[in-house]
Design a protein around this motif. Sequence first.
Motif, PDB file in Angstrom:
ATOM      1  N   SER A   1       0.834  -1.205   0.000  1.00  0.00           N
ATOM      2  CA  SER A   1       0.000   0.000   0.000  1.00  0.00           C
ATOM      3  C   SER A   1       0.867   1.253   0.000  1.00  0.00           C
ATOM      4  O   SER A   1       2.079   1.189   0.176  1.00  0.00           O
ATOM      5  CB  SER A   1      -0.915   0.016   1.225  1.00  0.00           C
ATOM      6  N   LYS A   2       0.246   2.404  -0.217  1.00  0.00           N
ATOM      7  CA  LYS A   2       0.969   3.671  -0.187  1.00  0.00           C
ATOM      8  C   LYS A   2       1.411   3.970   1.242  1.00  0.00           C
ATOM      9  O   LYS A   2       0.694   3.691   2.193  1.00  0.00           O
ATOM     10  CB  LYS A   2       0.059   4.795  -0.700  1.00  0.00           C
ATOM     11  N   ASN A   3       2.594   4.537   1.388  1.00  0.00           N
ATOM     12  CA  ASN A   3       3.163   4.783   2.721  1.00  0.00           C
ATOM     13  C   ASN A   3       3.166   3.502   3.546  1.00  0.00           C
ATOM     14  O   ASN A   3       2.858   3.488   4.740  1.00  0.00           O
ATOM     15  CB  ASN A   3       2.390   5.881   3.456  1.00  0.00           C
ATOM     16  N   ARG A   4       3.531   2.419   2.883  1.00  0.00           N
ATOM     17  CA  ARG A   4       3.394   1.083   3.463  1.00  0.00           C
ATOM     18  C   ARG A   4       4.158   0.870   4.764  1.00  0.00           C
ATOM     19  O   ARG A   4       3.651   0.198   5.669  1.00  0.00           O
ATOM     20  CB  ARG A   4       3.828   0.038   2.429  1.00  0.00           C
ATOM     21  N   LEU A   5       5.337   1.439   4.864  1.00  0.00           N
ATOM     22  CA  LEU A   5       6.138   1.169   6.060  1.00  0.00           C
ATOM     23  C   LEU A   5       5.536   1.820   7.294  1.00  0.00           C
ATOM     24  O   LEU A   5       5.413   1.183   8.349  1.00  0.00           O
ATOM     25  CB  LEU A   5       7.573   1.650   5.856  1.00  0.00           C
ATOM     26  N   ILE A   6       5.140   3.076   7.175  1.00  0.00           N
ATOM     27  CA  ILE A   6       4.536   3.768   8.321  1.00  0.00           C
ATOM     28  C   ILE A   6       3.208   3.113   8.695  1.00  0.00           C
ATOM     29  O   ILE A   6       2.935   2.868   9.879  1.00  0.00           O
ATOM     30  CB  ILE A   6       4.332   5.261   8.008  1.00  0.00           C
TER      31      ILE A   6
ATOM     32  N   VAL B   1      10.721   9.631  12.621  1.00  0.00           N
ATOM     33  CA  VAL B   1      11.984   9.296  11.966  1.00  0.00           C
ATOM     34  C   VAL B   1      11.739   8.708  10.579  1.00  0.00           C
ATOM     35  O   VAL B   1      12.445   9.035   9.614  1.00  0.00           O
ATOM     36  CB  VAL B   1      12.801   8.322  12.835  1.00  0.00           C
ATOM     37  N   LEU B   2      10.727   7.843  10.453  1.00  0.00           N
ATOM     38  CA  LEU B   2      10.431   7.216   9.166  1.00  0.00           C
ATOM     39  C   LEU B   2       9.902   8.220   8.143  1.00  0.00           C
ATOM     40  O   LEU B   2       9.901   7.941   6.936  1.00  0.00           O
ATOM     41  CB  LEU B   2       9.403   6.089   9.350  1.00  0.00           C
ATOM     42  N   SER B   3       9.463   9.369   8.607  1.00  0.00           N
ATOM     43  CA  SER B   3       8.949  10.409   7.714  1.00  0.00           C
ATOM     44  C   SER B   3      10.052  11.266   7.119  1.00  0.00           C
ATOM     45  O   SER B   3       9.799  12.053   6.196  1.00  0.00           O
ATOM     46  CB  SER B   3       7.948  11.301   8.470  1.00  0.00           C
ATOM     47  N   VAL B   4      11.251  11.115   7.628  1.00  0.00           N
ATOM     48  CA  VAL B   4      12.388  11.885   7.109  1.00  0.00           C
ATOM     49  C   VAL B   4      12.774  11.322   5.739  1.00  0.00           C
ATOM     50  O   VAL B   4      13.033  10.116   5.616  1.00  0.00           O
ATOM     51  CB  VAL B   4      13.588  11.810   8.069  1.00  0.00           C
ATOM     52  N   PRO B   5      12.813  12.147   4.685  1.00  0.00           N
ATOM     53  CA  PRO B   5      13.125  11.674   3.328  1.00  0.00           C
ATOM     54  C   PRO B   5      14.397  10.836   3.234  1.00  0.00           C
ATOM     55  O   PRO B   5      14.425   9.810   2.549  1.00  0.00           O
ATOM     56  CB  PRO B   5      13.241  12.968   2.528  1.00  0.00           C
ATOM     57  N   ALA B   6      15.454  11.261   3.905  1.00  0.00           N
ATOM     58  CA  ALA B   6      16.717  10.526   3.845  1.00  0.00           C
ATOM     59  C   ALA B   6      16.576   9.116   4.408  1.00  0.00           C
ATOM     60  O   ALA B   6      17.150   8.146   3.883  1.00  0.00           O
ATOM     61  CB  ALA B   6      17.794  11.288   4.603  1.00  0.00           C
TER      62      ALA B   6
ATOM     63  N   LYS C   1      13.713   7.394   4.552  1.00  0.00           N
ATOM     64  CA  LYS C   1      12.881   6.667   3.595  1.00  0.00           C
ATOM     65  C   LYS C   1      13.721   6.089   2.459  1.00  0.00           C
ATOM     66  O   LYS C   1      13.591   4.920   2.098  1.00  0.00           O
ATOM     67  CB  LYS C   1      11.828   7.605   2.993  1.00  0.00           C
ATOM     68  N   ASN C   2      14.573   6.908   1.895  1.00  0.00           N
ATOM     69  CA  ASN C   2      15.413   6.464   0.775  1.00  0.00           C
ATOM     70  C   ASN C   2      16.384   5.379   1.192  1.00  0.00           C
ATOM     71  O   ASN C   2      16.623   4.415   0.453  1.00  0.00           O
ATOM     72  CB  ASN C   2      16.173   7.651   0.198  1.00  0.00           C
ATOM     73  N   ALA C   3      16.940   5.509   2.390  1.00  0.00           N
ATOM     74  CA  ALA C   3      17.881   4.511   2.887  1.00  0.00           C
ATOM     75  C   ALA C   3      17.201   3.162   3.073  1.00  0.00           C
ATOM     76  O   ALA C   3      17.750   2.113   2.717  1.00  0.00           O
ATOM     77  CB  ALA C   3      18.496   4.979   4.199  1.00  0.00           C
ATOM     78  N   LEU C   4      15.971   3.185   3.597  1.00  0.00           N
ATOM     79  CA  LEU C   4      15.241   1.941   3.826  1.00  0.00           C
ATOM     80  C   LEU C   4      14.793   1.296   2.525  1.00  0.00           C
ATOM     81  O   LEU C   4      14.717   0.074   2.413  1.00  0.00           O
ATOM     82  CB  LEU C   4      14.041   2.209   4.741  1.00  0.00           C
ATOM     83  N   LYS C   5      14.503   2.116   1.528  1.00  0.00           N
ATOM     84  CA  LYS C   5      14.176   1.572   0.202  1.00  0.00           C
ATOM     85  C   LYS C   5      15.382   0.847  -0.390  1.00  0.00           C
ATOM     86  O   LYS C   5      15.238  -0.195  -1.020  1.00  0.00           O
ATOM     87  CB  LYS C   5      13.733   2.702  -0.733  1.00  0.00           C
ATOM     88  N   THR C   6      16.553   1.409  -0.164  1.00  0.00           N
ATOM     89  CA  THR C   6      17.780   0.781  -0.644  1.00  0.00           C
ATOM     90  C   THR C   6      17.997  -0.581   0.041  1.00  0.00           C
ATOM     91  O   THR C   6      18.361  -1.569  -0.600  1.00  0.00           O
ATOM     92  CB  THR C   6      18.991   1.684  -0.351  1.00  0.00           C
TER      93      THR C   6
END
Length: 217
Positions: free
Chosen positions: A141-146, A200-205, A207-212
Motif C-alpha cells: 500500500s501507499k506509505n506502506r512502512l509507516i 523518523v520514518l517520515s524523514v526523506p533521507a 525513507k530512501n535509505a530503507l528503500k535501498t
Amino acid sequence: MSFLGFWSEEAGSFLLTPAGNIVFIAAILILLIVAAKLGGKNHKFSAKSLAFCALAMALATVTSFIKFINLPMGGSFTLFSMFFICFTGYLYGAKVGIITGVAYGLLQLIIDPYIVHPAQLVIDYPLAFGALGLAGILRKSKNRLIKGVLLGTAGRYICHVITGVIFFGIYTPEGMNPLLYSITYNATYIVPELILTVIVLSVPAVKNALKTVKNMA
C-alpha cells in the motif's frame, strides 16, 4: 507447577529452568530457518533472508536495552526496537514478519522476562511481538512502512492490554476501571516509541535509505 520451568509461589513469578532456556533457544533457531524459507524466492531457503531476519532481531535486541521509560510491571519505551521487527514484515511479508516477531518474543522472554502465568507468557511475548510482523500485510500500500508500523504496534498493544486486564488488574488503583488502567499503562511506553518511530520514518533521507535496504533484501 511446571511449564518449561517452575512456579515460585512466594515470589509470585515464573522462572525458566536451564532446560526451558535450551528449548526456547532451539525454537528461535527453528523459527528463523522457517522465516528464511518463506522469505526466499519461490519459498526456497534463502541465506540472505535468514541473515536479514537475524540482523533485525539483533538490532531489535540491542535497541531494547536503550530504555527511556522502564515500567515496574513490564514494558519499556526503547530506541526503535519494535521497528526492526516490523521491518522484516515490510521486507518479506506478514508470514515472515510474524515468525520473526515470535522468535524475538521468545528471545525477550529469555533476556528480560516478567511472567506471572503461562497464558500471560504466551500473549505478552510470542503473540505480542509476533503481532509486530502484521506490518507486512500493508507492504504493497501507499506509505506502506509507516502504515505497517502502526498496524504492527497496534497488534502488540492490544495483546498487552488484554494481559493487563486479566493478569494485572489487581494493581488497578482504587476506583479506576481495570481496562482503562491497562490502556493507559501500556500506552505510556508504546505510544511514545511509536510516535518517535513515525517521525523518523517520515524523514526523506531515512525513507530512501530503507528503500535501498529493501532492494538489497
